[in-house]
Design an enzyme around this catalytic site. Structure first.
Site, PDB file in Angstrom:
ATOM      1  N   LEU A   1      -1.894  11.818   1.661  1.00  0.00           N
ATOM      2  CA  LEU A   1      -0.547  11.850   2.239  1.00  0.00           C
ATOM      3  C   LEU A   1       0.528  11.702   1.174  1.00  0.00           C
ATOM      4  O   LEU A   1       1.630  12.251   1.320  1.00  0.00           O
ATOM      5  CB  LEU A   1      -0.412  10.742   3.287  1.00  0.00           C
ATOM      6  CG  LEU A   1      -1.417  10.848   4.448  1.00  0.00           C
ATOM      7  CD1 LEU A   1      -1.368   9.600   5.314  1.00  0.00           C
ATOM      8  CD2 LEU A   1      -1.141  12.096   5.283  1.00  0.00           C
TER       9      LEU A   1
ATOM     10  N   THR B   1       0.786  -1.222   0.000  1.00  0.00           N
ATOM     11  CA  THR B   1       0.000   0.000   0.000  1.00  0.00           C
ATOM     12  C   THR B   1       0.821   1.277   0.000  1.00  0.00           C
ATOM     13  O   THR B   1       0.337   2.311  -0.420  1.00  0.00           O
ATOM     14  CB  THR B   1      -0.867   0.000   1.278  1.00  0.00           C
ATOM     15  OG1 THR B   1      -0.082  -0.553   2.347  1.00  0.00           O
ATOM     16  CG2 THR B   1      -2.086  -0.860   1.102  1.00  0.00           C
TER      17      THR B   1
ATOM     18  N   GLU C   1      -9.805   1.478   0.125  1.00  0.00           N
ATOM     19  CA  GLU C   1     -11.018   0.702  -0.147  1.00  0.00           C
ATOM     20  C   GLU C   1     -12.092   1.545  -0.820  1.00  0.00           C
ATOM     21  O   GLU C   1     -12.932   1.020  -1.556  1.00  0.00           O
ATOM     22  CB  GLU C   1     -11.538   0.092   1.153  1.00  0.00           C
ATOM     23  CG  GLU C   1     -10.554  -0.928   1.698  1.00  0.00           C
ATOM     24  CD  GLU C   1     -11.028  -1.594   2.971  1.00  0.00           C
ATOM     25  OE1 GLU C   1     -10.713  -2.768   3.163  1.00  0.00           O
ATOM     26  OE2 GLU C   1     -11.704  -0.937   3.793  1.00  0.00           O
TER      27      GLU C   1
ATOM     28  N   PRO D   1       0.161  11.405  -3.123  1.00  0.00           N
ATOM     29  CA  PRO D   1      -0.746  11.202  -4.254  1.00  0.00           C
ATOM     30  C   PRO D   1      -0.358  10.018  -5.142  1.00  0.00           C
ATOM     31  O   PRO D   1      -1.225   9.424  -5.781  1.00  0.00           O
ATOM     32  CB  PRO D   1      -0.632  12.517  -5.043  1.00  0.00           C
ATOM     33  CG  PRO D   1      -0.099  13.512  -4.071  1.00  0.00           C
ATOM     34  CD  PRO D   1       0.741  12.749  -3.093  1.00  0.00           C
TER      35      PRO D   1
ATOM     36  N   GLN E   1      -3.262   2.846  -4.916  1.00  0.00           N
ATOM     37  CA  GLN E   1      -4.298   2.154  -4.158  1.00  0.00           C
ATOM     38  C   GLN E   1      -5.629   2.186  -4.899  1.00  0.00           C
ATOM     39  O   GLN E   1      -6.328   1.193  -5.003  1.00  0.00           O
ATOM     40  CB  GLN E   1      -4.479   2.846  -2.800  1.00  0.00           C
ATOM     41  CG  GLN E   1      -3.412   2.503  -1.815  1.00  0.00           C
ATOM     42  CD  GLN E   1      -3.582   1.090  -1.356  1.00  0.00           C
ATOM     43  OE1 GLN E   1      -4.456   0.782  -0.571  1.00  0.00           O
ATOM     44  NE2 GLN E   1      -2.781   0.208  -1.883  1.00  0.00           N
TER      45      GLN E   1
ATOM     46  N   GLY F   1      -8.965   7.312   5.196  1.00  0.00           N
ATOM     47  CA  GLY F   1      -8.675   6.151   4.365  1.00  0.00           C
ATOM     48  C   GLY F   1      -9.044   6.436   2.925  1.00  0.00           C
ATOM     49  O   GLY F   1      -9.916   7.257   2.651  1.00  0.00           O
TER      50      GLY F   1
HETATM   51 MO1  MOS Z   1      -9.587  -5.134   4.621  1.00  0.00          MO
HETATM   52  S1  MOS Z   1     -10.919  -6.434   3.845  1.00  0.00           S
HETATM   53  O1  MOS Z   1     -10.294  -4.723   6.148  1.00  0.00           O
HETATM   54  O2  MOS Z   1      -8.137  -5.946   4.774  1.00  0.00           O
END
Ligand code: MOS
Length: 732
Positions: A617, A470, A692, A619, A625, A689
């Site tokens: 934080l 990540t 996701e 780009p 991600q 975040g």
């Molecule tokens: Mo994520 S599915 O909370 O690693």
């Protein structure tokens, strides 16, 4: 450091290092093969033996006999671990089924034996000689059957209700009542689950591949009945987790047991065909959505119920989460129904909850917009809310969904979309555009770190935070560099070791914001120590260009450590702000597809994500991600499905040949835009975040684009060509 009031101005706001699109500092390690993954620790434990896991051949029942003699006599075999000789094992907090089964079998490919041998090949050959006899019992293996059979419903939270949903829905002039299906899905991360375990007396070290070191350490200690301080987990590099490595799996426990039995370090990787059934998966859902609106397109009733299945004691797929928060509407119902199903354990995968939930909700919004003869972008904007709809006293800390939709529509050329489907042709392709809102909550988690300063002015960060591909190494380094006024190359970041302070770990897109905030806290302490050492005032000292300044005094940073390294440790702890503010992240996803008019094959042509997720934080790592997540959205929309053998109770396509994730040829150019944000409610970093979020909504945007291209509305994922063929226009 407690974080209980909104962040004021702090050193991160300088954005000299944070916020820059810097290359990943772990990049060279990875591209040169020096980054060591779990199976690649060749020199930390002397002469390891190799383990091979034998999984159950039935889905439910009991083992009646295990014939191990032939395997024991096989060349190189050192030990065979089964429930009979493993000693007492307890169940970790986060596993539903035991990681070593027998005599009871809870699911197909549940580990029943570990063969340990001198070489991998010997272990595998001997594992082939293990014969297990079973007394199978009848199980229920898919959600539809469980629903029909009235299989026991497990306790879930009570329905969330606001106003009177049934009445408002009954009174609404325009309504939609539709049911959507999402299939079982597999994480399909590139690196398999793997562990190397070594005992030194009663002290256990496991080099593994895990997203959440502190959880894993605790669960491993619990499983083996050891005090936590006797267990060390090491996992500095992870080749993808996607939720499948949030919790320890059978490889961790069996490597430890195998090493104890063989009195040798033991290394093992779960073989790919075992992973889909041995570990966890995302459970299938059936989702019923009812929407009621005024003729002008104001939602008055929003109902979302989701059914999913799991082993007894498991959790539901929380597919209604976003529906509680995404749109305004005075009357609401959200409910989860969990049936007992005897498939392998369902658990978190790639934005659990919102990802499958939006796959349904955002098709429903498209269908409703069409009924209302409203543009789907406009319909969403019209039903925006700036407060928690179930508690209007509670505003969102920041919410720019409308801006995401407007900005995205303009960039994508949304005005060229035909409101009537199946109007646009490009040779053999039917072309269409789709949109969906993206939503994922911003979770924050306690996170600790330690920072060190040496006499050369070099800074070292230590935390058990993980980097699952990540960019954690890089953003944690950027945070320390910003706080201490040095460049990124003056910072070393050490991660993924339970001997470092416990961090938030990597999950639920809470990692980046929480873990950098933990480094912020530790650096704040270190700054005070540095100022104290130099005789400066900690409140007025500034840190820049490798120097510390206070008034007209200045010193090189390293001078503070001239007579010994300075070390500071702290953690960030979040409190109360979560109660006052709803913290979420937002996106608008736009997709253009082509559908082959003859074969029904769908191809993504263009994708755009406009994200509003607090301060970004880095780009470059954030974009990576998001494009990875968008790619997962393509998979979920078009190809990913674990096929269930409903007679025998297992996932049939349990390898990467049969379980189809997108490959490069499936992925078009992807554009990602981050709106300029800084959310002082979320943390001192003012970040949120984003990983996701990049997935949430994508699959529905694909589904809506396919509808726009073809006029065929598919409510069951994945949208394979067989579901389109019957509805495509005649080509003759
Ligand atoms: Mo994520 S599915 O909370 O690693």
């Amino acid at each position: 450091m407690k974080f209980d009031t909104p962040a004021g101005t702090n050193p991160i706001d300088q954005m000299k290092v944070v916020g820059k699109p810097l290359d990943r500092i772990d990049g060279p390690q990875k591209t040169t093969g020096h980054a060591r993954y779990a199976y690649e620790w060749h020199d930390v434990a002397a002469s390891p033996a190799y383990g091979y896991v034998v999984g159950a051949g039935i889905a439910k029942g009991r083992v009646t006999a295990m014939e191990l003699d032939a395997a024991r006599a096989s060349p190189g075999v050192l030990a065979i671990v089964t429930a009979d000789n493993a000693g007492t094992l307890h169940k970790g907090d986060r596993n539903t089924a035991p990681l070593l089964g027998g005599p009871k079998v809870d699911h197909y490919h549940q580990a029943l034996a570990l063969v340990v041998a001198e070489t991998f090949e010997q272990a595998r050959a001997a594992a082939d000689l293990v014969r297990i006899r079973y007394a199978p019992t009848k199980g229920v293996f898919d959600l539809d059957a469980a629903k029909k059979a009235g299989n026991p419903l497990q306790d879930t939270d009570p329905d969330a209700r606001v106003g009177n949903f049934e009445k408002a829905y009954g009174d609404a002039p325009v309504t939609l009542d539709a049911t959507y299906h999402t299939p079982d899905q597999s994480h399909a991360m590139m690196e398999p689950h793997a562990s190397l375990a070594a005992w030194d007396g009663d002290q256990l070290t496991v080099w593994t591949s895990n997203q959440m070191i502190a959880w894993g350490k605790k669960d491993l200690a619990t499983t083996l009945g050891l005090p936590e301080d006797k267990v060390r987990l090491v996992s500095p590099y992870i080749g993808g987790g996607f939720g499948g490595k949030l919790f320890i799996r059978s490889d961790v426990v069996l490597a430890a047991l195998g090493a104890r039995a063989a009195k040798r370090p033991v290394k093992l990787a779960l073989q790919r065909p075992l992973i889909a059934n041995n570990t966890t998966h995302r459970p299938a859902t059936v989702q019923r959505i009812r929407l009621g609106a005024t003729a002008e397109g104001t939602l008055t009733a929003i109902g979302h119920e989701s059914w999913s299945g799991n082993l007894s004691g498991g959790s539901p797929e929380e597919a209604v989460q976003q529906t509680k928060l995404l749109y305004a509407g005075a009357n609401r119902l959200a409910g989860l129904r969990l049936h007992t199903v005897d498939l392998p354990e369902g658990n978190a995968m790639r934005a659990p909850g919102e990802a499958p939930g939006l796959m349904a909700l955002e098709i429903a919004m498209d269908e409703m917009a069409e009924k209302l003869k409203l543009d789907p972008v406009e319909f969403r904007i019209r039903n925006d809310t700036q407060v928690d709809p179930s508690n209007p006293e509670r505003p969102f800390s920041q919410r720019q969904l409308v801006q995401c939709l407007q900005d995205g529509a303009q960039r994508f050329g949304w005005d060229k979309r035909s409101a009537v489907p199946a109007q646009r042709r490009d040779g053999r392709w039917l072309v269409g555009m789709g949109v969906a809102a993206g939503f994922r909550n911003n979770l924050v988690m306690k996170s600790g770190a330690r920072v060190r300063l040496d006499s050369k002015g070099h800074v070292t960060v230590e935390t058990d935070m993980t980097d699952i591909g990540t960019g954690s190494y890089t953003i944690l380094g950027q945070t320390a560099a910003e706080m201490l006024g040095v460049t990124l190359d003056q910072v070393t970041v050490k991660l993924g070791d339970s001997s470092f302070p416990a961090s938030a770990g990597s999950g639920g897109q809470w990692g980046a914001n929480s873990a950098t905030a933990g480094v912020f806290a530790a650096c704040t302490k270190l700054r005070a120590a540095i100022a104290g050492k130099l005789g400066y005032d900690a409140d007025t000292a500034t840190f820049a260009d490798g120097k510390v300044r206070d008034g007209n005094r200045s010193a090189a940073l390293g001078k503070a450590a001239a007579d010994g390294e300075l070390v500071a440790e702290d953690s960030i702890e979040f409190a109360t702000l979560e109660e006052k503010y709803q913290q979420s992240t937002f996106a608008a996803h736009f997709v253009e597809v082509g559908v082959d008019v003859a074969t029904g094959e769908s191809r993504i042509r263009r994708m755009l994500a406009v994200c509003a997720a607090g301060r970004i934080l880095n780009p470059k790592t954030a974009r990576s991600q998001v494009i990875g997540a968008m790619t997962m959205g393509i998979g979920a929309a078009l190809s990913e499905e674990l096929a269930v053998d409903t007679r025998l109770g297992f996932f049939v396509n349990h390898d990467l040949a049969g379980y189809e994730v997108p490959v490069h040829a499936d992925v078009p150019h992807q554009e990602v835009v981050f709106l300029d944000e800084a959310d002082a409610i979320s943390s001192p970093m003012k970040a949120k975040g984003v990983g996701e979020l990049g997935l949430c909504g994508v699959s529905a945007a694909v589904a809506n684009a396919i509808y726009n291209a073809t006029g065929v509305r598919v409510r069951s994922y994945p949208i394979t060509l067989d579901k389109l063929l019957g509805g495509l226009p005649d080509i003759a």
